[in-house]
Design a protein around this motif. Structure first.
Motif, PDB file in Angstrom:
ATOM      1  N   VAL A  86      33.856  37.015  26.119  1.00  0.00           N
ATOM      2  CA  VAL A  86      35.184  36.902  26.726  1.00  0.00           C
ATOM      3  C   VAL A  86      36.024  38.133  26.405  1.00  0.00           C
ATOM      4  O   VAL A  86      36.841  38.569  27.224  1.00  0.00           O
ATOM      5  N   HIS A  87      35.817  38.726  25.239  1.00  0.00           N
ATOM      6  CA  HIS A  87      36.533  39.960  24.906  1.00  0.00           C
ATOM      7  C   HIS A  87      36.228  41.052  25.933  1.00  0.00           C
ATOM      8  O   HIS A  87      37.138  41.761  26.383  1.00  0.00           O
ATOM      9  N   ARG A  88      34.959  41.171  26.322  1.00  0.00           N
ATOM     10  CA  ARG A  88      34.594  42.164  27.337  1.00  0.00           C
ATOM     11  C   ARG A  88      35.187  41.796  28.693  1.00  0.00           C
ATOM     12  O   ARG A  88      35.732  42.652  29.400  1.00  0.00           O
ATOM     13  N   LEU A  89      35.078  40.528  29.054  1.00  0.00           N
ATOM     14  CA  LEU A  89      35.584  40.103  30.356  1.00  0.00           C
ATOM     15  C   LEU A  89      37.101  40.211  30.457  1.00  0.00           C
ATOM     16  O   LEU A  89      37.646  40.339  31.562  1.00  0.00           O
ATOM     17  N   SER A  90      37.792  40.142  29.324  1.00  0.00           N
ATOM     18  CA  SER A  90      39.256  40.229  29.344  1.00  0.00           C
ATOM     19  C   SER A  90      39.746  41.589  29.840  1.00  0.00           C
ATOM     20  O   SER A  90      40.927  41.753  30.141  1.00  0.00           O
ATOM     21  N   GLU A  91      38.845  42.562  29.915  1.00  0.00           N
ATOM     22  CA  GLU A  91      39.212  43.863  30.466  1.00  0.00           C
ATOM     23  C   GLU A  91      39.415  43.794  31.968  1.00  0.00           C
ATOM     24  O   GLU A  91      40.103  44.637  32.554  1.00  0.00           O
ATOM     25  N   ILE A  92      38.821  42.804  32.626  1.00  0.00           N
ATOM     26  CA  ILE A  92      38.941  42.702  34.082  1.00  0.00           C
ATOM     27  C   ILE A  92      39.525  41.365  34.543  1.00  0.00           C
ATOM     28  O   ILE A  92      40.135  41.293  35.612  1.00  0.00           O
ATOM     29  N   LEU A  93      39.336  40.314  33.752  1.00  0.00           N
ATOM     30  CA  LEU A  93      39.822  38.992  34.139  1.00  0.00           C
ATOM     31  C   LEU A  93      41.027  38.597  33.303  1.00  0.00           C
ATOM     32  O   LEU A  93      41.105  38.923  32.123  1.00  0.00           O
ATOM     33  N   SER A  94      41.930  37.876  33.909  1.00  0.00           N
ATOM     34  CA  SER A  94      43.142  37.436  33.224  1.00  0.00           C
ATOM     35  C   SER A  94      42.905  36.058  32.623  1.00  0.00           C
ATOM     36  O   SER A  94      42.700  35.074  33.338  1.00  0.00           O
ATOM     37  N   PHE A  95      42.920  35.982  31.293  1.00  0.00           N
ATOM     38  CA  PHE A  95      42.712  34.723  30.585  1.00  0.00           C
ATOM     39  C   PHE A  95      44.006  34.188  29.981  1.00  0.00           C
ATOM     40  O   PHE A  95      43.974  33.209  29.246  1.00  0.00           O
ATOM     41  N   ASP A  96      45.119  34.831  30.256  1.00  0.00           N
ATOM     42  CA  ASP A  96      46.381  34.463  29.626  1.00  0.00           C
ATOM     43  C   ASP A  96      47.497  34.647  30.646  1.00  0.00           C
ATOM     44  O   ASP A  96      47.598  35.706  31.278  1.00  0.00           O
ATOM     45  N   VAL A  97      48.324  33.627  30.822  1.00  0.00           N
ATOM     46  CA  VAL A  97      49.421  33.732  31.787  1.00  0.00           C
ATOM     47  C   VAL A  97      50.423  34.807  31.382  1.00  0.00           C
ATOM     48  O   VAL A  97      51.199  35.280  32.210  1.00  0.00           O
ATOM     49  N   ASN A  98      50.422  35.191  30.118  1.00  0.00           N
ATOM     50  CA  ASN A  98      51.325  36.235  29.644  1.00  0.00           C
ATOM     51  C   ASN A  98      50.632  37.595  29.511  1.00  0.00           C
ATOM     52  O   ASN A  98      51.147  38.496  28.846  1.00  0.00           O
ATOM     53  N   ASP A  99      49.474  37.722  30.129  1.00  0.00           N
ATOM     54  CA  ASP A  99      48.720  38.973  30.077  1.00  0.00           C
ATOM     55  C   ASP A  99      49.569  40.106  30.652  1.00  0.00           C
ATOM     56  O   ASP A  99      49.957  40.059  31.827  1.00  0.00           O
ATOM     57  N   PRO A 100      49.882  41.152  29.868  1.00  0.00           N
ATOM     58  CA  PRO A 100      50.709  42.254  30.383  1.00  0.00           C
ATOM     59  C   PRO A 100      50.018  43.070  31.463  1.00  0.00           C
ATOM     60  O   PRO A 100      50.677  43.850  32.172  1.00  0.00           O
ATOM     61  N   ARG A 101      48.702  42.882  31.608  1.00  0.00           N
ATOM     62  CA  ARG A 101      47.948  43.636  32.617  1.00  0.00           C
ATOM     63  C   ARG A 101      47.637  42.792  33.854  1.00  0.00           C
ATOM     64  O   ARG A 101      46.764  43.140  34.648  1.00  0.00           O
ATOM     65  N   THR A 102      48.351  41.695  34.021  1.00  0.00           N
ATOM     66  CA  THR A 102      48.077  40.788  35.139  1.00  0.00           C
ATOM     67  C   THR A 102      48.133  41.500  36.483  1.00  0.00           C
ATOM     68  O   THR A 102      47.224  41.362  37.316  1.00  0.00           O
ATOM     69  N   VAL A 103      49.183  42.260  36.724  1.00  0.00           N
ATOM     70  CA  VAL A 103      49.343  42.946  38.012  1.00  0.00           C
ATOM     71  C   VAL A 103      48.180  43.902  38.247  1.00  0.00           C
ATOM     72  O   VAL A 103      47.621  43.975  39.357  1.00  0.00           O
ATOM     73  N   GLU A 104      47.814  44.635  37.213  1.00  0.00           N
ATOM     74  CA  GLU A 104      46.693  45.574  37.313  1.00  0.00           C
ATOM     75  C   GLU A 104      45.392  44.845  37.663  1.00  0.00           C
ATOM     76  O   GLU A 104      44.616  45.306  38.519  1.00  0.00           O
ATOM     77  N   LYS A 105      45.163  43.719  37.026  1.00  0.00           N
ATOM     78  CA  LYS A 105      43.929  42.984  37.258  1.00  0.00           C
ATOM     79  C   LYS A 105      43.912  42.318  38.638  1.00  0.00           C
ATOM     80  O   LYS A 105      42.849  42.194  39.250  1.00  0.00           O
ATOM     81  N   LEU A 106      45.073  41.896  39.112  1.00  0.00           N
ATOM     82  CA  LEU A 106      45.143  41.319  40.456  1.00  0.00           C
ATOM     83  C   LEU A 106      44.845  42.363  41.524  1.00  0.00           C
ATOM     84  O   LEU A 106      44.391  42.033  42.625  1.00  0.00           O
ATOM     85  N   ALA A 107      45.084  43.620  41.199  1.00  0.00           N
ATOM     86  CA  ALA A 107      44.904  44.703  42.170  1.00  0.00           C
ATOM     87  C   ALA A 107      43.474  45.252  42.206  1.00  0.00           C
ATOM     88  O   ALA A 107      43.172  46.121  43.033  1.00  0.00           O
ATOM     89  N   LEU A 108      42.600  44.761  41.326  1.00  0.00           N
ATOM     90  CA  LEU A 108      41.222  45.275  41.285  1.00  0.00           C
ATOM     91  C   LEU A 108      40.456  44.846  42.539  1.00  0.00           C
ATOM     92  O   LEU A 108      40.220  43.662  42.762  1.00  0.00           O
ATOM     93  N   LYS A 109      40.049  45.802  43.338  1.00  0.00           N
ATOM     94  CA  LYS A 109      39.386  45.512  44.612  1.00  0.00           C
ATOM     95  C   LYS A 109      37.877  45.692  44.554  1.00  0.00           C
ATOM     96  O   LYS A 109      37.188  45.524  45.558  1.00  0.00           O
ATOM     97  N   ARG A 110      37.350  46.029  43.412  1.00  0.00           N
ATOM     98  CA  ARG A 110      35.909  46.229  43.309  1.00  0.00           C
ATOM     99  C   ARG A 110      35.208  44.914  42.974  1.00  0.00           C
ATOM    100  O   ARG A 110      35.832  43.926  42.552  1.00  0.00           O
ATOM    101  N   PHE A 111      33.886  44.931  43.131  1.00  0.00           N
ATOM    102  CA  PHE A 111      33.071  43.781  42.763  1.00  0.00           C
ATOM    103  C   PHE A 111      32.582  43.947  41.325  1.00  0.00           C
ATOM    104  O   PHE A 111      32.663  45.041  40.754  1.00  0.00           O
ATOM    105  N   VAL A 112      32.084  42.885  40.745  1.00  0.00           N
ATOM    106  CA  VAL A 112      31.618  42.942  39.364  1.00  0.00           C
ATOM    107  C   VAL A 112      30.340  43.764  39.271  1.00  0.00           C
ATOM    108  O   VAL A 112      29.544  43.824  40.206  1.00  0.00           O
ATOM    109  N   THR A 113      30.152  44.390  38.118  1.00  0.00           N
ATOM    110  CA  THR A 113      28.922  45.111  37.843  1.00  0.00           C
ATOM    111  C   THR A 113      27.839  44.120  37.400  1.00  0.00           C
ATOM    112  O   THR A 113      28.112  42.930  37.188  1.00  0.00           O
ATOM    113  N   GLU A 114      26.631  44.624  37.226  1.00  0.00           N
ATOM    114  CA  GLU A 114      25.541  43.769  36.773  1.00  0.00           C
ATOM    115  C   GLU A 114      25.838  43.187  35.393  1.00  0.00           C
ATOM    116  O   GLU A 114      25.605  41.998  35.142  1.00  0.00           O
ATOM    117  N   GLN A 115      26.358  44.018  34.481  1.00  0.00           N
ATOM    118  CA  GLN A 115      26.690  43.526  33.147  1.00  0.00           C
ATOM    119  C   GLN A 115      27.827  42.509  33.196  1.00  0.00           C
ATOM    120  O   GLN A 115      27.796  41.487  32.495  1.00  0.00           O
TER     121      GLN A 115
END
Length: 223
Positions: free
Chosen positions: A52-81
């Protein structure tokens, strides 16, 4: 799952009961609080894992995540990892999902239906992300929307239980039937996600949570 780490303000949900029902709803409030504490404690352990620590770089696990807007704007697909991490995350949280279903089944079947529907939708989104049908931003947006709907729904459930107090028995039987169908749908979505897991050879063993009512008691197994 971020959203389940936040307890609802159940006192507001259950306020305004008739005097005759106050004791019953006070007990219900205590049961809900206990269920959330157990559930939150379980999910907290999942949140602390390397996966989950790795996934938290791309997925929002917290409603107070300061990077929420950035993560909502990610238009790419997930990598194999990332796909493997998503599968591992889905397996790690299965015991907590099972615990949530079991705890809230002790309160009322309508809560079970609500949780099963949310879990089903979440699993479907993860499968679509792995299959490159949803972008990372889409997954985050749908997760936020789903949490908001679920939060409002849990509040409405408390209100409906109160309003149906005089017809509680028949109301509970009807909601148990609805919960059973929701659980079947969730089991189907879990199997679809497990199929994706087998295709990408993820590190965790596939797990399916299967729940069914036997009399008045909900029994859940994982295999």
């Amino acid at each position: 799952m971020k959203k389940l780490l936040l307890a609802l303000l159940v006192s507001a949900v259950l306020a305004g009961c008739a005097t005759q029902a106050q004791q019953k709803y006070k007990q219900l409030e205590m049961q809900i609080g206990s269920a959330f504490r157990s559930m939150n404690g379980c999910y907290q352990h999942v949140m602390e894992t390397p996966t989950v620590h790795r996934l938290s770089e791309i997925l929002s696990f917290d409603v107070n995540d300061p990077r929420t807007v950035e993560k909502l704007a990610l238009k790419r697909f997930v990598t194999e990892q990332e796909a493997k991490d998503i599968i591992d995350f889905s397996v790690l949280r299965k015991p907590c999902n099972k615990l949530a279903i079991e705890k809230f089944s002790e309160i009322h079947p309508e809560y079970v239906a609500s949780l099963a529907k949310m879990f089903s939708e979440a699993d479907a989104d993860l499968a679509k992300a792995i299959n490159k049908e949803l972008t990372i931003g889409d997954v985050n947006q749908r997760g936020d929307d789903r949490y908001n709907r679920w939060q409002a729904e849990f509040s409405q459930i408390g209100q409906r239980i109160e309003s149906q107090l005089d017809q509680a028995h028949q109301y509970e039987l009807t909601q148990r039937q609805i919960a059973t169908q929701s659980l079947r749908t969730w089991a189907y979505q879990q199997q679809l996600l497990n199929n994706q897991q087998q295709l990408i050879n993820a590190t965790k063993r596939p797990i399916t949570t299967n729940c069914q009512y036997i009399g008045n008691i909900l029994h859940c197994t994982q295999f």
